[in-house]
Write an enzyme that holds these catalytic residues in place. Sequence first.
Site, short mmCIF file in Angstrom:
data_model
loop_
_atom_site.label_atom_id
_atom_site.label_comp_id
_atom_site.label_asym_id
_atom_site.label_seq_id
_atom_site.Cartn_x
_atom_site.Cartn_y
_atom_site.Cartn_z
N GLU A 264 51.25 34.94 26.97
CA GLU A 264 50.50 33.80 27.53
C GLU A 264 49.16 34.23 28.11
OE1 GLU A 264 53.34 31.99 30.21
OE2 GLU A 264 54.35 30.96 28.57
N ASP A 343 62.64 28.88 27.38
CA ASP A 343 62.01 29.01 28.69
C ASP A 343 62.72 28.15 29.74
OD1 ASP A 343 60.23 29.80 30.61
OD2 ASP A 343 58.66 28.40 30.03
N GLU A 371 61.68 24.68 37.73
CA GLU A 371 60.54 24.23 36.92
C GLU A 371 60.93 23.11 35.96
OE1 GLU A 371 58.69 27.36 34.72
OE2 GLU A 371 57.32 26.01 33.65
#
Lengths: 648, 648
Positions: A264, A343, A371
């Site tokens: 990323e 993820d 998240e």
Amino acid sequence: MQGVDPAWLPDGAFRPIGTRRTLIRGTGPLVDTVRGEVTEACARFGGAVVQDDPDLVLELTGEDDGGEAFTCGRRDGCTTVTATGARGLLYGFFHVVRLGEAAFLGETEPQHHRPELALRMLDHWDNVAVHPVMGQVERGYAGGSLFWADGRARGDLERVRAYGRLLAACGINAVAVNNVNVHAAEARLLTDRIGEVADIAGALRPYGIRTHLSVTFAAPVVLGGLETADPLATEVREWWAGAAARVYAAIPDFGGFVVKADSEGQPGPFAYGRSHADGANMLAAALAPHGGTVHWRAFVYDHRQDWRDRSTDRARAAYDHFVPLDGEFADNAVLQVKHGPMDFQVREPVSPLIGAMPGTRLAVELQATQEYTGQQRHVCWLGPMWSEVLRCEIAEGSPVGALARGGLVAVSNVGDDLFWTGHPLAQANLYTFGRLAWEPGADPHRILDEWIRLSFGAGPGSGPAAGLRSILDGSWRTYEKYTAPLGVGFMVQPGHHYGPSVDGYEYSPWGTYHFADRDGVGVDRSVASGTGYAGQYAKPWAELYESPETCPDELLLFFHHVSYDHMLKSGKTVIQHIYDTHFEGVAEVEAAREVWGSLVGLVDPARHARVAERFEEQLRSAREWRDQVNSYFFRKSGVPDERGRRIY
Amino acid sequence: MQGVDPAWLPDGAFRPIGTRRTLIRGTGPLVDTVRGEVTEACARFGGAVVQDDPDLVLELTGEDDGGEAFTCGRRDGCTTVTATGARGLLYGFFHVVRLGEAAFLGETEPQHHRPELALRMLDHWDNVAVHPVMGQVERGYAGGSLFWADGRARGDLERVRAYGRLLAACGINAVAVNNVNVHAAEARLLTDRIGEVADIAGALRPYGIRTHLSVTFAAPVVLGGLETADPLATEVREWWAGAAARVYAAIPDFGGFVVKADSEGQPGPFAYGRSHADGANMLAAALAPHGGTVHWRAFVYDHRQDWRDRSTDRARAAYDHFVPLDGEFADNAVLQVKHGPMDFQVREPVSPLIGAMPGTRLAVELQATQEYTGQQRHVCWLGPMWSEVLRCEIAEGSPVGALARGGLVAVSNVGDDLFWTGHPLAQANLYTFGRLAWEPGADPHRILDEWIRLSFGAGPGSGPAAGLRSILDGSWRTYEKYTAPLGVGFMVQPGHHYGPSVDGYEYSPWGTYHFADRDGVGVDRSVASGTGYAGQYAKPWAELYESPETCPDELLLFFHHVSYDHMLKSGKTVIQHIYDTHFEGVAEVEAAREVWGSLVGLVDPARHARVAERFEEQLRSAREWRDQVNSYFFRKSGVPDERGRRIY
């Protein structure tokens, strides 16, 4: 600390010890910590630290060997904890705290307790500075950082010390104090700002917690002024060796480095044509003389993928990158693998990488910060999910909890919020993580009961315990019901990841697609006709996942693209399952909110108010999920709900 | 100014005047501006300012009456411009500049020129401070603000003066210097920071441009310390009267206030149970003694709408809010109405409000900044769209250009970028806006040719002119082709509004939906079965829009929800139209890029490089639009492309 929630260490938890006579044997800083705890409890409740006639003996036997195990038993009216290491004594002390009055009843043969995993770690994604997009704590939902304020380490570290105490009480022994995405200011923690890290380490050390640091692979360039960060270049290796030596000069018990490389946008060895083993081993070599470890994250994938290209599969990436390197990593290099291939979605299969690298020390990474599971505005106790992962025998006969020889890691869900975790009930995730890291095969429901009893001071069946259990126990499955169905994942708002957006990532470069059309939905990851991801598993998983006939319902859309009228093992069609679960999920939130309402007067008013407020938002958000997901699939499929409920 | 693009006033444009003998009659600051322009041109090209034997006479006849008209003719070898107002003389001068050598050929009867609209205004959405989300210029794609830097008005106003000169040369006479969303720092421009506004006004004044200020309706509270901003409260009225008097003390020719009230979170009279006429008239009363005007924006709608509720229609909002107030607004209150009912989409019908308030002075607001039309990374010349709007006879016999008695306003597309507008070809939008504001019925293609000739120094048929015309002329329709189809609008990425996201606003609170399902797409705004919006129009529009049989193709999905196989007047089905236009749009971008490539050597290298770079991004983005829109509708409809082209 004014107003800070006591979490699972309320004063009352120390009454059983504080009302008794305790004999403490041994010396050293951690024994002093135990002595301080007991002394304070006695000061509060009238007991005493004594030299004879004890109710409780806490004894470090001989020289501190550094071990974490302890033995606890009771005979002749005296409870005895012994340990060969001071850390063990500390854990034994908190074991007695957890037992409460039960520790002082009857007789018990001495029982040996030792953590199954040597490293039980929290990774804080905390930035020193407030990041313009991510805020201070990346994916943090509990306020600012506990460690950093106003651009530097906090001057008053009392709260950090209290945090260490909570962590020790659930068995956590390592903390990485900064974000794996290492920005400019944070990079310097490794060098001229190491003193700030040392201050934090000093506050955590009395509770047996080692400090780790996330570093940037480009440090030799950005901090050292070298022209390269090539891991095979001599000057680079020398620079890291020097940097590590200076870190250990400041923090002699420093744990090691955490690295997110080639991921990323973070720099890594690929830029120099080197492998990730080359990169990790170079850092391992720098740390080895000092006993440190490098945690090298396996979260490497193409985040600039073309959504048009259905052959590239992000789920394959970690395995494809790292399995060829098995056996090449140094002994003090740990490959840190997310528990699933994507993820931290609410439902993923276990990463096949975990079963496929017998020659590598692996750590498994969980995400306590919610998240993708409600961002601590929703109740979502992750214990059952984590337990499923840890008990999954992904390699023949070996559960994930045993394969994680390098430890268990969770991304922290804590900030400077007065309740630590924003949502007070999210404390249960932190506690459960610590206890599972100590004993990966533990029954999570027993841990939940333990947490409830400690935090809310009530045994099973009395006071708020039954209500709390009913709210938390099924909350993960409830969350799963009203969000992305059947393992397909994502469907969240891009960027911040809160709230539904069914197509939010569908045409993005992030490799996270569901491929819904008017006929069906899901990702074909079979070997026969899809991306081949299912073939990364060992038996029996590869066969199980390969066919939609054998694939478990809850992962069906992760592995297969099926029509809306595909019949699940549950006897429902996929489309009816989507409708039903989304209506059920909201109904379950409504019911949980009712239960919480009934607990008013049985729990601390401040906690009650905070949770009540979050339930309003959870319900609003759950209804939004329900209506958007149902409307999306109704508009696409044209199939009406069998039960005629309102779909927009 | 080093490196700043000359736009439509390159030095060469002044050669025809600068090589001749010019006699200038009259006095005053604007005459001095004209004299300065001529003197500088002569210094460059060898002509002279003379007292006799002129080739050109520029004459202010008598006392300056403030008028903007001028007369221009040629006889006996002398070109004569006369005006009764100094502004008129300035416009006459630039008229001669625009004519170039043609101004000095043959004989021409005196022709009278006057602007059809008295107010021709640019609204800058510039913030003084850099906003954390919106940047400095909200919806700005040309760098930072021309006016504000480092938290205050620029010290060096040379660039602002040059900007005023460009604006005067295309006929613009008013500028609002700050964002209609008035944040804390910007609010104070009205009071203790008015001196900074006065500095900017001083730099614009020599080119006949009045300065306006966006103010917050809550100013009496946030700046004045009052407890209310109720427009009928005496203390509030007195506060505004005093504030206006102090503004005029600093800026005697100040234009007035611009107000966005009760819109997207801005404060307004609704909080006090007052009407928008109450609010506007209160400010009008404060400005009236000084000759100022309040521009009150009609952009009032519910931006917290529930997507489930199909009866609420944002398109209806401005009409529903304001038509009942017709006749109630003060003479110096102008209601500023966006040209379409939504928000500057690439295709909208004309706002029915414009034809429905005969007792109110209306200004029509266009958007030069390309928020929804490619953000100045895409070529999109808006002249034809604006011209269609202005010539549309929305009330019987009255085109929009005549109904806009309060003026024509555009949101500026300019910033501190060296090319003024980011994309050099976006200068054409600014120029076209000015010229259309002067003459709303003008042929936009003639304006485009004029802009090309001035900016690129080439007459039609020579040099780069043909290429430029082919690139720009159809660029709006090209953009329409590859983005949201048939007037349905939006389908943009939420927030920043760049790039496609077909469902990006579909489940949002913003009132911008397309309601696509597996059978069809579009918003039913008919009276018979929809939201009734079509009934807000006068005849013949109401009937025209009411039925899908008569509704123009390009607005079909704005007014009707139809099936994918609905046959358009073009003879294509809706779904095939979507496919075809999206493939065509990209092909047209590819062709335009080719043409631009062929102009290398014919245009300024810096301009060429900038535009070439933007074409790469436009093409990438256009392909993304094509593939996402086509894939979305293919997945939903299941209808294959008749021509078998690749859809993902």
